[in-house]
Motif scaffolding. Structure first.
Motif, PDB file in Angstrom:
ATOM      1  N   ALA A  81       0.827  -1.207   0.000  1.00  0.00           N
ATOM      2  CA  ALA A  81       0.000   0.000   0.000  1.00  0.00           C
ATOM      3  C   ALA A  81       0.861   1.257   0.000  1.00  0.00           C
ATOM      4  CB  ALA A  81      -0.937  -0.009   1.204  1.00  0.00           C
ATOM      5  N   ALA A  82       1.983   1.216   0.716  1.00  0.00           N
ATOM      6  CA  ALA A  82       2.868   2.366   0.772  1.00  0.00           C
ATOM      7  C   ALA A  82       3.536   2.623  -0.582  1.00  0.00           C
ATOM      8  CB  ALA A  82       3.925   2.166   1.852  1.00  0.00           C
ATOM      9  N   VAL A  83       4.038   1.568  -1.212  1.00  0.00           N
ATOM     10  CA  VAL A  83       4.692   1.728  -2.516  1.00  0.00           C
ATOM     11  C   VAL A  83       3.682   2.164  -3.561  1.00  0.00           C
ATOM     12  CG1 VAL A  83       5.914   0.536  -4.374  1.00  0.00           C
ATOM     13  CG2 VAL A  83       6.523   0.092  -1.989  1.00  0.00           C
ATOM     14  N   LEU A  84       2.508   1.540  -3.571  1.00  0.00           N
ATOM     15  CA  LEU A  84       1.479   1.943  -4.531  1.00  0.00           C
ATOM     16  C   LEU A  84       1.113   3.407  -4.327  1.00  0.00           C
ATOM     17  CD1 LEU A  84      -0.423   1.060  -6.810  1.00  0.00           C
ATOM     18  CD2 LEU A  84      -2.130   0.512  -5.045  1.00  0.00           C
ATOM     19  N   GLY A  85       0.987   3.817  -3.069  1.00  0.00           N
ATOM     20  CA  GLY A  85       0.682   5.216  -2.786  1.00  0.00           C
ATOM     21  C   GLY A  85       1.754   6.150  -3.308  1.00  0.00           C
ATOM     22  N   ASP A  86       3.008   5.720  -3.226  1.00  0.00           N
ATOM     23  CA  ASP A  86       4.081   6.581  -3.715  1.00  0.00           C
ATOM     24  C   ASP A  86       4.112   6.639  -5.239  1.00  0.00           C
ATOM     25  OD1 ASP A  86       6.214   8.258  -2.522  1.00  0.00           O
ATOM     26  OD2 ASP A  86       7.469   7.118  -3.907  1.00  0.00           O
ATOM     27  N   THR A  87       3.751   5.540  -5.906  1.00  0.00           N
ATOM     28  CA  THR A  87       3.636   5.628  -7.363  1.00  0.00           C
ATOM     29  C   THR A  87       2.522   6.592  -7.751  1.00  0.00           C
ATOM     30  OG1 THR A  87       2.067   3.763  -7.634  1.00  0.00           O
ATOM     31  CG2 THR A  87       4.426   3.235  -7.637  1.00  0.00           C
ATOM     32  N   GLU A  88       1.463   6.634  -6.961  1.00  0.00           N
ATOM     33  CA  GLU A  88       0.382   7.593  -7.231  1.00  0.00           C
ATOM     34  C   GLU A  88       0.892   9.026  -7.117  1.00  0.00           C
ATOM     35  OE1 GLU A  88      -3.002   4.563  -5.357  1.00  0.00           O
ATOM     36  OE2 GLU A  88      -2.399   6.375  -4.272  1.00  0.00           O
ATOM     37  N   THR A  89       1.692   9.279  -6.091  1.00  0.00           N
ATOM     38  CA  THR A  89       2.276  10.611  -5.924  1.00  0.00           C
ATOM     39  C   THR A  89       3.114  10.994  -7.138  1.00  0.00           C
ATOM     40  OG1 THR A  89       2.318  10.403  -3.505  1.00  0.00           O
ATOM     41  CG2 THR A  89       3.838  11.989  -4.494  1.00  0.00           C
ATOM     42  N   THR A  90       3.946  10.064  -7.590  1.00  0.00           N
ATOM     43  CA  THR A  90       4.817  10.319  -8.737  1.00  0.00           C
ATOM     44  C   THR A  90       4.019  10.611  -9.994  1.00  0.00           C
ATOM     45  OG1 THR A  90       6.609   8.935  -7.887  1.00  0.00           O
ATOM     46  CG2 THR A  90       6.545   9.297 -10.266  1.00  0.00           C
ATOM     47  N   TRP A  91       3.075   9.744 -10.321  1.00  0.00           N
ATOM     48  CA  TRP A  91       2.387   9.875 -11.610  1.00  0.00           C
ATOM     49  C   TRP A  91       1.355  10.986 -11.619  1.00  0.00           C
ATOM     50  CZ3 TRP A  91       4.810   8.449 -15.607  1.00  0.00           C
ATOM     51  CH2 TRP A  91       5.714   7.374 -15.528  1.00  0.00           C
ATOM     52  N   HIS A  92       0.787  11.324 -10.469  1.00  0.00           N
ATOM     53  CA  HIS A  92      -0.055  12.521 -10.425  1.00  0.00           C
ATOM     54  C   HIS A  92       0.774  13.755 -10.804  1.00  0.00           C
ATOM     55  CE1 HIS A  92      -4.062  11.428  -9.152  1.00  0.00           C
ATOM     56  NE2 HIS A  92      -3.592  10.651  -8.186  1.00  0.00           N
ATOM     57  N   ALA A  93       1.985  13.837 -10.258  1.00  0.00           N
ATOM     58  CA  ALA A  93       2.844  14.989 -10.548  1.00  0.00           C
ATOM     59  C   ALA A  93       3.234  15.022 -12.023  1.00  0.00           C
ATOM     60  CB  ALA A  93       4.087  14.947  -9.663  1.00  0.00           C
ATOM     61  N   VAL A  94       3.561  13.857 -12.590  1.00  0.00           N
ATOM     62  CA  VAL A  94       3.955  13.797 -14.001  1.00  0.00           C
ATOM     63  C   VAL A  94       2.796  14.210 -14.897  1.00  0.00           C
ATOM     64  CG1 VAL A  94       4.645  12.264 -15.880  1.00  0.00           C
ATOM     65  CG2 VAL A  94       5.745  12.053 -13.640  1.00  0.00           C
ATOM     66  N   PHE A  95       1.627  13.652 -14.655  1.00  0.00           N
ATOM     67  CA  PHE A  95       0.468  13.980 -15.494  1.00  0.00           C
ATOM     68  C   PHE A  95       0.056  15.442 -15.307  1.00  0.00           C
ATOM     69  CE2 PHE A  95       0.398   9.615 -16.386  1.00  0.00           C
ATOM     70  CZ  PHE A  95      -0.579   9.317 -17.315  1.00  0.00           C
ATOM     71  N   ASP A  96       0.090  15.926 -14.068  1.00  0.00           N
ATOM     72  CA  ASP A  96      -0.270  17.319 -13.808  1.00  0.00           C
ATOM     73  C   ASP A  96       0.651  18.276 -14.559  1.00  0.00           C
ATOM     74  OD1 ASP A  96      -2.299  16.465 -12.174  1.00  0.00           O
ATOM     75  OD2 ASP A  96      -1.266  16.922 -10.287  1.00  0.00           O
ATOM     76  N   SER A  97       1.935  17.950 -14.597  1.00  0.00           N
ATOM     77  CA  SER A  97       2.900  18.829 -15.258  1.00  0.00           C
ATOM     78  C   SER A  97       2.667  18.909 -16.762  1.00  0.00           C
ATOM     79  CB  SER A  97       4.334  18.354 -14.986  1.00  0.00           C
ATOM     80  OG  SER A  97       4.587  17.104 -15.617  1.00  0.00           O
ATOM     81  N   GLY A  98       2.024  17.879 -17.308  1.00  0.00           N
ATOM     82  CA  GLY A  98       1.716  17.871 -18.735  1.00  0.00           C
ATOM     83  C   GLY A  98       0.294  18.312 -19.042  1.00  0.00           C
ATOM     84  N   GLY A  99      -0.405  18.789 -18.033  1.00  0.00           N
ATOM     85  CA  GLY A  99      -1.772  19.256 -18.228  1.00  0.00           C
ATOM     86  C   GLY A  99      -2.800  18.140 -18.267  1.00  0.00           C
ATOM     87  N   GLY A 100      -2.418  16.956 -17.814  1.00  0.00           N
ATOM     88  CA  GLY A 100      -3.336  15.823 -17.822  1.00  0.00           C
ATOM     89  C   GLY A 100      -3.818  15.475 -16.430  1.00  0.00           C
ATOM     90  N   SER A 101      -4.498  14.351 -16.324  1.00  0.00           N
ATOM     91  CA  SER A 101      -5.022  13.885 -15.043  1.00  0.00           C
ATOM     92  C   SER A 101      -4.735  12.396 -14.921  1.00  0.00           C
ATOM     93  CB  SER A 101      -6.530  14.143 -14.965  1.00  0.00           C
ATOM     94  OG  SER A 101      -7.066  13.668 -13.746  1.00  0.00           O
ATOM     95  N   TYR A 102      -4.162  12.006 -13.823  1.00  0.00           N
ATOM     96  CA  TYR A 102      -3.793  10.606 -13.605  1.00  0.00           C
ATOM     97  C   TYR A 102      -4.928   9.857 -12.943  1.00  0.00           C
ATOM     98  CZ  TYR A 102      -1.173   6.516 -11.922  1.00  0.00           C
ATOM     99  OH  TYR A 102      -0.731   5.244 -11.673  1.00  0.00           O
ATOM    100  N   GLU A 103      -5.320   8.754 -13.541  1.00  0.00           N
ATOM    101  CA  GLU A 103      -6.328   7.863 -12.976  1.00  0.00           C
ATOM    102  C   GLU A 103      -5.622   6.729 -12.246  1.00  0.00           C
ATOM    103  OE1 GLU A 103      -9.332   4.423 -14.614  1.00  0.00           O
ATOM    104  OE2 GLU A 103      -9.056   6.211 -15.860  1.00  0.00           O
ATOM    105  N   GLU A 104      -5.822   6.636 -10.945  1.00  0.00           N
ATOM    106  CA  GLU A 104      -5.105   5.652 -10.136  1.00  0.00           C
ATOM    107  C   GLU A 104      -5.619   4.239 -10.404  1.00  0.00           C
ATOM    108  OE1 GLU A 104      -5.727   7.005  -6.170  1.00  0.00           O
ATOM    109  OE2 GLU A 104      -4.521   8.833  -6.425  1.00  0.00           O
TER     110      GLU A 104
END
Length: 285
Positions: A81-104
């Motif tokens: 759960a901790a690692v999955l949560g951290d991947t969510e943190t990473t990919w939200h930031a990546v998608f946000d920076s490109g103007g997109g939205s990350y679906e977990e």
């Protein structure tokens, strides 16, 4: 890896101990064992094998609500759960920076066998991502095998596996998986395998992007962690698995890439942290 203080994902489904509701696989005989070994050693998509074993399985998957983090009481599931949560943190930031939205994605913990929207699968096939329901499936016994049978122990080696499967989810969101499927239509088996290698190596590179973020932005890595991740990438290379299982390698049957390729692309993502540097389709390396 410093994971204990991380935010736990709320997207873990704990199905361990439940019946998968699957059929008796090919009468429980030798046929199912052979198919499982093929999937395990040669990288066959579990969705394909699962459909062969249970043709009706691809039409449905078990539906269950995520398990609240506080209900994950064992250390292994808490780590997941901790690692999955951290991947969510990473990919939200990546998608946000490109103007997109990350679906977990969801991550399903299971024991022995599981029914997904991609078919009925057994633990021996290893972890997999199902694009049809956008879930990662994992039997934690794989981590024991990773350390004991394949010589890649350590928590960061396990985190690499999770991040790789999440990488396939990112490919689905970006439309890459659909493009690969379209490009494979009408191609020879060798050409389809080559496309699969490029897709898998990109997922390794995406796992490296998560590791880059975990280190550079949250200082989660400890001494030896990167080496654990590289060791895990090497352990699941097609050449190494084929050599182990049959004593020789068949390059045209590779579907995931060699040990060296998998290490190189994971390292490239780790060093760069940029999606645009993970273009394995222009150069598989």
């Amino acid at each position: 890896m410093k994971w204990r203080k991380l935010r736990s994902s709320r997207n873990v489904e704990d199905r361990r101990g439940r019946s998968s509701g699957g059929r008796r696989l090919l009468g429980g005989g030798l046929g199912s064992v052979v198919l499982i070994l093929v999937a395990m050693y040669f990288g066959v998509d579990p969705a394909v094998i699962g459909t062969l074993l249970d043709p009706g399985a691809s039409q449905s998957s078990e539906q269950s609500a995520p398990t609240a983090p506080e209900q994950l009481t064992d250390e292994k599931s808490q780590f997941i759960a901790a690692v999955l949560g951290d991947t969510e943190t990473t990919w939200h930031a990546v998608f946000d920076s490109g103007g997109g939205s990350y679906e977990e994605p969801r991550l399903v913990l299971f024991s022995d066998s599981v029914r997904s929207a991609c078919g009925f699968a057994q633990a021996a096939m290893g972890p997999f991502y199902c694009p049809a329901d956008r879930k990662v499936y994992l039997d934690l016994s794989f981590f024991d095998d990773l350390g004991q049978r394949y010589g890649a122990p350590g928590d960061f080696a396990q985190a690499y596996v999770i991040a790789h499967e999440v990488g396939h989810h990112v490919q689905t969101l970006l439309g890459i998986s659909a493009q690969v499927q379209a490009q494979g239509r009408g191609r020879s088996e060798a050409e389809i395998n080559a496309l699969s290698v490029r897709q898998e190596l990109q997922a390794d590179c995406f796992a490296g992007i998560w590791a880059h973020s975990a280190e550079q932005k949250r200082a989660l890595l400890e001494d030896g962690d990167l080496e654990e991740g590289l060791s895990a990438a090497s352990a699941v290379g097609d050449d190494r698995l084929q050599k182990r299982s049959q004593g020789y390698i068949v390059p045209e049957s590779f579907t995931h890439g060699t040990s060296q390729q998998r290490m190189d692309w994971f390292r490239r993502g780790f060093d760069s942290g940029r999606v645009e540097d993970c273009d394995t389709f222009s150069n598989a390396g």
